[in-house]
Structure formats: C-alpha cells, structure tokens
Design a protein around this motif. Sequence first.
Motif, mmCIF file in Angstrom:
data_model
loop_
_atom_site.group_PDB
_atom_site.id
_atom_site.type_symbol
_atom_site.label_atom_id
_atom_site.label_comp_id
_atom_site.label_asym_id
_atom_site.label_seq_id
_atom_site.Cartn_x
_atom_site.Cartn_y
_atom_site.Cartn_z
ATOM 1 N N ALA A 278 0.840 -1.191 0.000
ATOM 2 C CA ALA A 278 0.000 0.000 0.000
ATOM 3 C C ALA A 278 0.872 1.237 0.000
ATOM 4 C CB ALA A 278 -0.913 0.012 1.228
ATOM 5 N N PRO A 279 0.350 2.354 -0.525
ATOM 6 C CA PRO A 279 1.113 3.606 -0.470
ATOM 7 C C PRO A 279 1.363 4.031 0.967
ATOM 8 C CG PRO A 279 -0.801 3.786 -1.943
ATOM 9 C CD PRO A 279 -0.957 2.514 -1.180
ATOM 10 N N SER A 280 2.409 4.805 1.164
ATOM 11 C CA SER A 280 2.710 5.332 2.489
ATOM 12 C C SER A 280 1.667 6.376 2.870
ATOM 13 C CB SER A 280 4.101 5.965 2.506
ATOM 14 O OG SER A 280 4.323 6.623 3.729
ATOM 15 N N ARG A 281 1.141 6.252 4.078
ATOM 16 C CA ARG A 281 0.171 7.221 4.587
ATOM 17 C C ARG A 281 0.750 8.049 5.734
ATOM 18 N NH1 ARG A 281 -2.962 7.354 0.283
ATOM 19 N NH2 ARG A 281 -3.983 5.346 -0.172
ATOM 20 N N ALA A 282 2.053 7.934 5.964
ATOM 21 C CA ALA A 282 2.664 8.635 7.090
ATOM 22 C C ALA A 282 2.595 10.144 6.887
ATOM 23 C CB ALA A 282 4.116 8.195 7.251
ATOM 24 N N PRO A 283 2.080 10.890 7.858
ATOM 25 C CA PRO A 283 2.012 12.353 7.729
ATOM 26 C C PRO A 283 3.384 12.977 7.981
ATOM 27 C CG PRO A 283 1.160 11.669 9.851
ATOM 28 C CD PRO A 283 1.489 10.406 9.102
ATOM 29 N N HIS A 284 3.845 13.752 7.044
ATOM 30 C CA HIS A 284 5.152 14.398 7.178
ATOM 31 C C HIS A 284 4.977 15.912 7.135
ATOM 32 C CE1 HIS A 284 6.588 10.566 4.945
ATOM 33 N NE2 HIS A 284 6.403 10.331 6.225
ATOM 34 N N ALA A 285 5.740 16.610 7.947
ATOM 35 C CA ALA A 285 5.732 18.067 7.912
ATOM 36 C C ALA A 285 6.487 18.548 6.674
ATOM 37 C CB ALA A 285 6.388 18.606 9.176
ATOM 38 N N PRO A 286 6.281 19.806 6.261
ATOM 39 C CA PRO A 286 7.005 20.326 5.088
ATOM 40 C C PRO A 286 8.508 20.219 5.256
ATOM 41 C CG PRO A 286 5.241 21.807 5.750
ATOM 42 C CD PRO A 286 5.347 20.779 6.821
ATOM 43 N N ALA A 287 9.191 19.892 4.184
ATOM 44 C CA ALA A 287 10.647 19.748 4.224
ATOM 45 C C ALA A 287 11.324 21.104 4.356
ATOM 46 C CB ALA A 287 11.130 19.046 2.961
ATOM 47 N N SER A 288 12.484 21.105 4.978
ATOM 48 C CA SER A 288 13.276 22.326 5.039
ATOM 49 C C SER A 288 13.967 22.529 3.693
ATOM 50 C CB SER A 288 14.337 22.214 6.137
ATOM 51 O OG SER A 288 15.366 21.316 5.736
ATOM 52 N N PRO A 289 14.399 23.748 3.388
ATOM 53 C CA PRO A 289 15.140 23.962 2.138
ATOM 54 C C PRO A 289 16.375 23.068 2.032
ATOM 55 C CG PRO A 289 14.450 26.062 3.051
ATOM 56 C CD PRO A 289 14.116 25.019 4.084
ATOM 57 N N ARG A 290 17.044 22.815 3.170
ATOM 58 C CA ARG A 290 18.231 21.948 3.105
ATOM 59 C C ARG A 290 17.855 20.513 2.758
ATOM 60 N NH1 ARG A 290 21.479 19.483 1.594
ATOM 61 N NH2 ARG A 290 23.617 19.076 2.288
ATOM 62 N N ALA A 291 16.766 20.010 3.318
ATOM 63 C CA ALA A 291 16.310 18.661 2.980
ATOM 64 C C ALA A 291 15.876 18.582 1.523
ATOM 65 C CB ALA A 291 15.177 18.249 3.910
ATOM 66 N N GLU A 292 15.240 19.628 1.033
ATOM 67 C CA GLU A 292 14.819 19.650 -0.369
ATOM 68 C C GLU A 292 16.028 19.614 -1.298
ATOM 69 O OE1 GLU A 292 12.420 23.127 -0.533
ATOM 70 O OE2 GLU A 292 10.612 22.107 0.179
ATOM 71 N N ARG A 293 17.111 20.296 -0.919
ATOM 72 C CA ARG A 293 18.324 20.263 -1.745
ATOM 73 C C ARG A 293 18.934 18.868 -1.744
ATOM 74 N NH1 ARG A 293 19.201 25.212 0.866
ATOM 75 N NH2 ARG A 293 20.835 24.356 2.211
ATOM 76 N N LEU A 294 18.859 18.171 -0.617
ATOM 77 C CA LEU A 294 19.378 16.799 -0.562
ATOM 78 C C LEU A 294 18.580 15.891 -1.503
ATOM 79 C CD1 LEU A 294 21.347 14.835 1.040
ATOM 80 C CD2 LEU A 294 19.298 14.227 2.345
ATOM 81 N N VAL A 295 17.262 16.020 -1.480
ATOM 82 C CA VAL A 295 16.416 15.206 -2.365
ATOM 83 C C VAL A 295 16.739 15.511 -3.822
ATOM 84 C CG1 VAL A 295 14.058 14.719 -3.085
ATOM 85 C CG2 VAL A 295 14.579 15.007 -0.654
ATOM 86 N N ALA A 296 16.937 16.785 -4.129
ATOM 87 C CA ALA A 296 17.265 17.148 -5.514
ATOM 88 C C ALA A 296 18.624 16.579 -5.926
ATOM 89 C CB ALA A 296 17.262 18.672 -5.663
ATOM 90 N N LYS A 297 19.560 16.543 -5.010
ATOM 91 C CA LYS A 297 20.898 16.032 -5.324
ATOM 92 C C LYS A 297 20.876 14.535 -5.587
ATOM 93 C CE LYS A 297 25.610 15.738 -3.427
ATOM 94 N NZ LYS A 297 26.503 16.192 -2.333
ATOM 95 N N PHE A 298 20.141 13.784 -4.765
ATOM 96 C CA PHE A 298 20.067 12.331 -4.916
ATOM 97 C C PHE A 298 18.677 11.932 -5.420
ATOM 98 C CE2 PHE A 298 23.173 13.038 -1.435
ATOM 99 C CZ PHE A 298 24.289 12.471 -2.030
ATOM 100 N N ASP A 299 18.193 12.651 -6.406
ATOM 101 C CA ASP A 299 16.815 12.525 -6.905
ATOM 102 C C ASP A 299 16.435 11.062 -7.143
ATOM 103 O OD1 ASP A 299 14.419 12.589 -8.308
ATOM 104 O OD2 ASP A 299 14.944 14.420 -9.373
ATOM 105 N N PRO A 300 15.559 10.492 -6.286
ATOM 106 C CA PRO A 300 15.237 9.067 -6.448
ATOM 107 C C PRO A 300 14.443 8.767 -7.706
ATOM 108 C CG PRO A 300 13.865 10.064 -4.747
ATOM 109 C CD PRO A 300 14.891 11.084 -5.124
#
Length: 273
Positions: A131-153
Amino acid sequence: MGHRRAVGDSAINGKTWNEAEQDLVVGDYLVMLDKAMTGRAYDPANHQRALRFVTNRSGGAITFLQGEISAVLTLVGLPTLKDHPPRWDFGDGLVEAVDRCLSARPGVLKDLAQPPVLLGRAAAPVLAEGAPSRAPHAPASPRAERLVAKFDPAVRDQEARMLARIGVAAALVHEQRRLEDRGRADLAVQVRLAQPPADEGCDLVSFSRTGAPRRIVVKTTTGGPATPFRLAPAEEALRAAQPEAFVVHRLYDVAREARVFRVRGARDEAVSA
C-alpha cells in the motif's frame, strides 16, 4: 514530506550532536544497512556498544538518531533498517551528515539503489500486495529539499535499466497470477509486454477481471512506498489519452519484501514533478 523541529540534534540531556559524532552514527548505519541488503549477518547490539563508547551517548539517544537517519534516507528513496522506523523530527545537521556520507561512498549509494544480490537473481522477485505510504510528514526544510534534488530518487530509478527490467518481469508474472486467481486464465495468457514500450506508452498490456483493457506502467524502486516516481513523456501522453485504462504498478522494497500497489490513472499526488 519533510521534518519538524531538530529534536534529534540534541541528546536527552541537552548535549548537542556534533558533526563528527553524526558522521560516525550515519556511517555505522550505512554499514549495517549494506550488510542487511546483501544478506550478511551483523549484530546491532555490538554496533550500538561501539557507538556508545566512541560518542559517550546513551543507547536511547543513538537509537533515536538512527530513526532520524531512516527518515532522511526515506526522503531520498533508499531502503532503511527495519528495526529503526523513521522519526521525522530530524535537523539540518543530520541532513548534512547524510549528504557527506553518501557523497563519500558512491559505491554504497549504488549498491543500495541497485543491490547486487537482486541483480544476480535467476528469477524475478515474487510480489506481495502493499500500500502507499500514509505517514504524515511536515514540510521539508530547504536543506532537505536540496538533498532530495541532489540524490533525486525518481531520476535514479528511472535510469536504472536493469532494475526496471526486473520490475517489469515481476509485474508480468504478478498480473498473470492475478487473473488466474480470479478465474480468468483466458485473459492471463494474453498479458504481454508492450512492443515497444516507447510507442505504446506502457510496459505491459493486461486486462481487468471483466476484460476491460489495462495499460500498465511499472515503476520500480528499492526504497519504500513513499519514494516518488516520474512518468516519461509517452506515459504522460497515454495517461491523458486513456485515463480509464492507465495504471501504474508501483514496486517498492524489491530487494527484500518486494511489494506492489496500484495507482489507477496515476493521480498527480503519486507522481513527482
């Protein structure tokens, strides 16, 4: 997805995790994860004892930080240690530590995204319903967003051709078995690979139990169910032209539990930008 307050950057007694300590814990986590993904034995208690000795931290503080590491790795679509569920209150200091460790270990990153044990299998993994993940997550910080962009899954998984082929083979067998289990062996024998996928806009041609056509796009990852994926232009065109027939089979954790869930019409919230 994202994080809240940087609780994990401090121990229970208020002592701040410094850069060297975070690097030690992240590096040790990646060692254990690499062993887990390759089927090698390891003793988590021994790892924790060593970390307690070199960091002078409590076992609880280390376990808390390991859960935060799981959350950061989840953001970048990598597998995590099953006994350390994600804790979403990590801080940017931990994001920096994960970035340093993954950048310094490109071989580890590649092996986690495309485990050699998976690529060496003689047969495609057998899929279980997930099943899809239903975990509630708070908005990402700009630093976390840059990490995701760097290692774009989404890009990483899209470019992993061998991983994609394994996923399509597993999804093909799963579709055939689904129809057989529903008493439609006549349709099961008609399930086929799209020829070629770039022209048909999908990976598999299949059917519902009633015989309605299904055009299946297979997206495969070694990460968890929340890992984003991206549709190719031909897939986007098919989704727009045949929304009632368009289905994404999202395969996740394929190197271990190998699960699948379906997204009918590939709703926009399931697809990365």
